[in-house]
Design a protein around this motif. Structure first.
Motif, PDB file in Angstrom:
ATOM      1  N   MET A  82       0.795  -1.241   0.000  1.00 49.29           N
ATOM      2  CA  MET A  82       0.000   0.000   0.000  1.00 49.29           C
ATOM      3  C   MET A  82       0.826   1.290   0.000  1.00 49.29           C
ATOM      4  O   MET A  82       0.393   2.295  -0.543  1.00 49.29           O
ATOM      5  CB  MET A  82      -0.964   0.029   1.203  1.00 49.29           C
ATOM      6  N   SER A  83       2.010   1.304   0.629  1.00 49.49           N
ATOM      7  CA  SER A  83       2.742   2.568   0.682  1.00 49.49           C
ATOM      8  C   SER A  83       4.230   2.329   0.928  1.00 49.49           C
ATOM      9  O   SER A  83       4.642   1.277   1.424  1.00 49.49           O
ATOM     10  CB  SER A  83       2.195   3.471   1.797  1.00 49.49           C
ATOM     11  N   GLU A  84       5.025   3.347   0.600  1.00 52.79           N
ATOM     12  CA  GLU A  84       6.467   3.293   0.835  1.00 52.79           C
ATOM     13  C   GLU A  84       6.767   3.275   2.322  1.00 52.79           C
ATOM     14  O   GLU A  84       7.743   2.663   2.770  1.00 52.79           O
ATOM     15  CB  GLU A  84       7.156   4.488   0.164  1.00 52.79           C
ATOM     16  N   ASP A  85       5.920   3.929   3.121  1.00 52.10           N
ATOM     17  CA  ASP A  85       6.104   3.925   4.575  1.00 52.10           C
ATOM     18  C   ASP A  85       5.997   2.511   5.129  1.00 52.10           C
ATOM     19  O   ASP A  85       6.755   2.124   6.029  1.00 52.10           O
ATOM     20  CB  ASP A  85       5.069   4.830   5.253  1.00 52.10           C
ATOM     21  N   ASN A  86       5.046   1.745   4.598  1.00 47.84           N
ATOM     22  CA  ASN A  86       4.893   0.367   5.067  1.00 47.84           C
ATOM     23  C   ASN A  86       6.115  -0.480   4.703  1.00 47.84           C
ATOM     24  O   ASN A  86       6.562  -1.319   5.482  1.00 47.84           O
ATOM     25  CB  ASN A  86       3.633  -0.254   4.467  1.00 47.84           C
ATOM     26  N   PHE A  87       6.659  -0.250   3.513  1.00 45.39           N
ATOM     27  CA  PHE A  87       7.867  -0.984   3.114  1.00 45.39           C
ATOM     28  C   PHE A  87       9.032  -0.609   4.034  1.00 45.39           C
ATOM     29  O   PHE A  87       9.847  -1.460   4.416  1.00 45.39           O
ATOM     30  CB  PHE A  87       8.216  -0.678   1.664  1.00 45.39           C
ATOM     31  N   ALA A  88       9.097   0.666   4.432  1.00 40.14           N
ATOM     32  CA  ALA A  88      10.151   1.118   5.348  1.00 40.14           C
ATOM     33  C   ALA A  88      10.044   0.403   6.695  1.00 40.14           C
ATOM     34  O   ALA A  88      11.062   0.074   7.320  1.00 40.14           O
ATOM     35  CB  ALA A  88      10.071   2.631   5.530  1.00 40.14           C
ATOM     36  N   LYS A  89       8.813   0.150   7.147  1.00 38.93           N
ATOM     37  CA  LYS A  89       8.631  -0.576   8.406  1.00 38.93           C
ATOM     38  C   LYS A  89       9.115  -2.012   8.281  1.00 38.93           C
ATOM     39  O   LYS A  89       9.659  -2.588   9.229  1.00 38.93           O
ATOM     40  CB  LYS A  89       7.159  -0.551   8.816  1.00 38.93           C
ATOM     41  N   GLU A  90       8.925  -2.590   7.106  1.00 40.14           N
ATOM     42  CA  GLU A  90       9.427  -3.932   6.842  1.00 40.14           C
ATOM     43  C   GLU A  90      10.954  -3.947   6.951  1.00 40.14           C
ATOM     44  O   GLU A  90      11.542  -4.848   7.550  1.00 40.14           O
ATOM     45  CB  GLU A  90       8.984  -4.348   5.435  1.00 40.14           C
ATOM     46  N   LEU A  91      11.590  -2.937   6.380  1.00 44.67           N
ATOM     47  CA  LEU A  91      13.046  -2.844   6.419  1.00 44.67           C
ATOM     48  C   LEU A  91      13.552  -2.618   7.843  1.00 44.67           C
ATOM     49  O   LEU A  91      14.577  -3.188   8.246  1.00 44.67           O
ATOM     50  CB  LEU A  91      13.519  -1.699   5.516  1.00 44.67           C
ATOM     51  N   GLN A  92      12.846  -1.810   8.599  1.00 38.46           N
ATOM     52  CA  GLN A  92      13.248  -1.554   9.983  1.00 38.46           C
ATOM     53  C   GLN A  92      13.181  -2.828  10.822  1.00 38.46           C
ATOM     54  O   GLN A  92      14.026  -3.056  11.702  1.00 38.46           O
ATOM     55  CB  GLN A  92      12.363  -0.465  10.590  1.00 38.46           C
ATOM     56  N   PHE A  93      12.192  -3.663  10.537  1.00 39.96           N
ATOM     57  CA  PHE A  93      12.085  -4.947  11.238  1.00 39.96           C
ATOM     58  C   PHE A  93      13.298  -5.820  10.928  1.00 39.96           C
ATOM     59  O   PHE A  93      13.879  -6.447  11.818  1.00 39.96           O
ATOM     60  CB  PHE A  93      10.794  -5.652  10.833  1.00 39.96           C
ATOM     61  N   VAL A  94      13.696  -5.864   9.662  1.00 38.62           N
ATOM     62  CA  VAL A  94      14.865  -6.658   9.268  1.00 38.62           C
ATOM     63  C   VAL A  94      16.108  -6.178  10.011  1.00 38.62           C
ATOM     64  O   VAL A  94      16.890  -6.986  10.534  1.00 38.62           O
ATOM     65  CB  VAL A  94      15.087  -6.590   7.745  1.00 38.62           C
ATOM     66  N   THR A  95      16.313  -4.868  10.077  1.00 40.42           N
ATOM     67  CA  THR A  95      17.505  -4.347  10.755  1.00 40.42           C
ATOM     68  C   THR A  95      17.464  -4.616  12.258  1.00 40.42           C
ATOM     69  O   THR A  95      18.499  -4.887  12.862  1.00 40.42           O
ATOM     70  CB  THR A  95      17.661  -2.837  10.510  1.00 40.42           C
ATOM     71  N   SER A  96      16.281  -4.569  12.860  1.00 42.82           N
ATOM     72  CA  SER A  96      16.187  -4.828  14.301  1.00 42.82           C
ATOM     73  C   SER A  96      16.517  -6.283  14.608  1.00 42.82           C
ATOM     74  O   SER A  96      17.188  -6.582  15.599  1.00 42.82           O
ATOM     75  CB  SER A  96      14.788  -4.477  14.825  1.00 42.82           C
ATOM     76  N   VAL A  97      16.066  -7.198  13.743  1.00 43.39           N
ATOM     77  CA  VAL A  97      16.400  -8.612  13.931  1.00 43.39           C
ATOM     78  C   VAL A  97      17.895  -8.829  13.728  1.00 43.39           C
ATOM     79  O   VAL A  97      18.559  -9.529  14.504  1.00 43.39           O
ATOM     80  CB  VAL A  97      15.591  -9.501  12.962  1.00 43.39           C
ATOM     81  N   ALA A  98      18.457  -8.213  12.692  1.00 38.92           N
ATOM     82  CA  ALA A  98      19.891  -8.354  12.419  1.00 38.92           C
ATOM     83  C   ALA A  98      20.725  -7.824  13.575  1.00 38.92           C
ATOM     84  O   ALA A  98      21.713  -8.455  13.987  1.00 38.92           O
ATOM     85  CB  ALA A  98      20.250  -7.616  11.128  1.00 38.92           C
ATOM     86  N   ASN A  99      20.338  -6.683  14.131  1.00 39.33           N
ATOM     87  CA  ASN A  99      21.077  -6.117  15.261  1.00 39.33           C
ATOM     88  C   ASN A  99      20.956  -6.979  16.509  1.00 39.33           C
ATOM     89  O   ASN A  99      21.905  -7.119  17.286  1.00 39.33           O
ATOM     90  CB  ASN A  99      20.583  -4.697  15.554  1.00 39.33           C
ATOM     91  N   ALA A 100      19.783  -7.565  16.718  1.00 44.89           N
ATOM     92  CA  ALA A 100      19.591  -8.437  17.879  1.00 44.89           C
ATOM     93  C   ALA A 100      20.460  -9.680  17.792  1.00 44.89           C
ATOM     94  O   ALA A 100      20.893 -10.225  18.807  1.00 44.89           O
ATOM     95  CB  ALA A 100      18.118  -8.836  17.994  1.00 44.89           C
ATOM     96  N   LEU A 101      20.728 -10.129  16.575  1.00 47.78           N
ATOM     97  CA  LEU A 101      21.530 -11.333  16.378  1.00 47.78           C
ATOM     98  C   LEU A 101      23.018 -11.032  16.209  1.00 47.78           C
ATOM     99  O   LEU A 101      23.841 -11.950  16.229  1.00 47.78           O
ATOM    100  CB  LEU A 101      21.045 -12.080  15.134  1.00 47.78           C
ATOM    101  N   ALA A 102      23.373  -9.765  16.067  1.00 51.10           N
ATOM    102  CA  ALA A 102      24.733  -9.398  15.671  1.00 51.10           C
ATOM    103  C   ALA A 102      25.802  -9.961  16.589  1.00 51.10           C
ATOM    104  O   ALA A 102      26.818 -10.485  16.140  1.00 51.10           O
ATOM    105  CB  ALA A 102      24.855  -7.874  15.607  1.00 51.10           C
ATOM    106  N   GLU A 103      25.610  -9.853  17.907  1.00 54.16           N
ATOM    107  CA  GLU A 103      26.627 -10.297  18.852  1.00 54.16           C
ATOM    108  C   GLU A 103      26.505 -11.773  19.173  1.00 54.16           C
ATOM    109  O   GLU A 103      27.290 -12.319  19.945  1.00 54.16           O
ATOM    110  CB  GLU A 103      26.505  -9.492  20.153  1.00 54.16           C
ATOM    111  N   GLN A 104      25.514 -12.440  18.585  1.00 54.94           N
ATOM    112  CA  GLN A 104      25.219 -13.802  18.994  1.00 54.94           C
ATOM    113  C   GLN A 104      25.633 -14.858  17.978  1.00 54.94           C
ATOM    114  O   GLN A 104      25.819 -16.009  18.337  1.00 54.94           O
ATOM    115  CB  GLN A 104      23.698 -13.949  19.237  1.00 54.94           C
TER     116      GLN A 104
END
Length: 400
Positions: A82-104
């Protein structure tokens, strides 16, 4: 802790396993130092068991995901978002998961594939070695728009895993979509190939018109732990912890299965791997075991262990198999024991041997997978009462 583990290793000449146990709520005052210190301990090869205490455990600190993983995010970039903002939220989720796993996750690799009318390899597995570089690239990805050809993205993911498959790495795919594939028949065909290859798949459906059946088709078993649905992209934030725990290679306590065998003149399967499903039930069953006397026919217990693992090896081949043998190490029939141990080791079972009382250290070393898996300091609280009644030894073999 590292100094103590190094000292223990030096005085035992490396013949005993050095394991650190941490009890904490995980809320470290200086998390950056905690991460670097834990990494140094892992790099040396020591094992750490982290136990969360309290109702508000900070799970990121106590989770250990040091086994390498190849993780591919497959992101819907179609008009249905529906919108570019929604796609941005998808990307933010990916980065949050990646950061949570970074040290692990040690030497793990991350990739992103986006799709709409076509699939695009936005970030291949080999592009970035630093999470910071990966997250920066992710946030710069553009929203494309178009139809939802999920099959093309899954085919690209499959080929990437096939090209970069490395022994000792787990392959994990995370698909985020509304679940409404433009070509569902082709999607099903690709999914069958993916599951035959053993790739662990998570399916996340977003929106009010989710095709739940397609998500179920994409998700690995058990589906309840690999399929998630949220009403909107804001709901992805609630899934971060659940997804990281699922991706993490470390086994969670509730995912493990425990069986117990006791033996003396004969061996008895007190309870098998599928009997109890909670830690409390296992503990109660163990505490209810009766002491018996007799000879030490260790090989009879090992044969039962072999049968149990053989049966469950077919059901869950990817689950790590571990056997514990607790004994004085003085078997009545050592030749049969050696033959039985060789069969178990032939299955790839990791064997720990624990000495109790007046043990035979050579036999313990023969049973264990290697010297680091021999423990020789088990103290029996009431040794005298056992010595007065025993003809041989009462031994518990514990398998997990």
């Amino acid at each position: 802790m590292l100094d103590e583990l190094n000292y223990f290793k030096s005085v035992s000449n490396g013949r005993k396993a050095a394991i650190g146990v941490i009890l904490t709520d995980g809320l470290s005052t200086r998390p950056e130092y905690t991460s670097s210190s834990a990494r140094r301990i892992h790099d040396v090869g020591y094992r750490i068991v982290a136990i969360g205490v309290g109702a508000r455990v900070y799970w990121h600190t106590v989770t250990d995901c040091s086994e390498p993983v190849d993780l591919v995010f497959v992101l819907d970039s179609s008009w249905s978002l529906m919108s570019e903002d929604n796609f941005a939220k998808e990307l933010q989720f990916v980065t949050s998961v990646a950061n949570a796993l970074a040290e692990q996750m040690g030497q793990s690799r991350l990739s992103v594939i986006t799709f709409s009318d076509d699939a695009k390899m936005a970030i291949p597995l080999t592009m970035y070695s630093l999470t910071s570089e990966f997250t920066k690239k992710v946030l710069d990805l553009p929203w494309i728009g178009g139809n939802t050809y999920t099959d093309k993205a899954l085919e690209m993911m499959y080929k990437q895993f096939d090209a970069y498959q490395t022994r000792g790495r787990r392959s994990v795919g995370v698909v985020i979509t509304d679940g409404g594939s433009t070509d569902p028949f082709r999607t099903l065909s690709v999914i069958r190939k993916i599951k035959e290859k053993g790739i662990n798949m998570f399916a996340i459906g977003v929106g009010m018109s989710i095709n739940e059946e397609e998500l179920r088709m994409i998700a690995s078993s058990p589906v309840s732990e690999h399929k998630f649905m949220v009403e909107n992209l804001d709901g992805l934030k609630m899934l971060q912890r659940t997804l990281v725990t699922g991706i993490c290679p470390g086994a969670r306590p509730d995912d493990s299965r425990v069986g117990v065998i006791t033996f003396s003149t004969d061996a008895t399967l007190e309870f098998g791997l599928s009997r109890h499903t909670s830690n409390r039930a296992v503990k109660d069953a163990i505490l209810a075991l009766n002491f018996t006397t007799g000879d030490t026919f260790t090989h009879k217990a090992i044969d039962i262990m072999y049968d149990q693992f053989s049966k469950f090896m077919r059901r869950s081949p990817r689950v790590k198999k571990i056997g514990f043998v607790i004994t004085d190490g003085q078997s009545t029939d050592p030749n049969s024991l050696r033959a039985s141990i060789d069969k178990v080791k032939g299955l790839g079972i990791e064997i720990y041997a624990v000495g109790a009382g007046d043990f035979d250290s050579q036999e313990l070393e023969m049973m264990a997978s290697d010297r680091s898996k021999v423990a020789q300091q088990l103290i029996l609280e009431d040794q005298s009462s056992i010595d007065e009644n025993e003809e041989g030894a009462d031994v518990h073999g514990i398998k997990k």
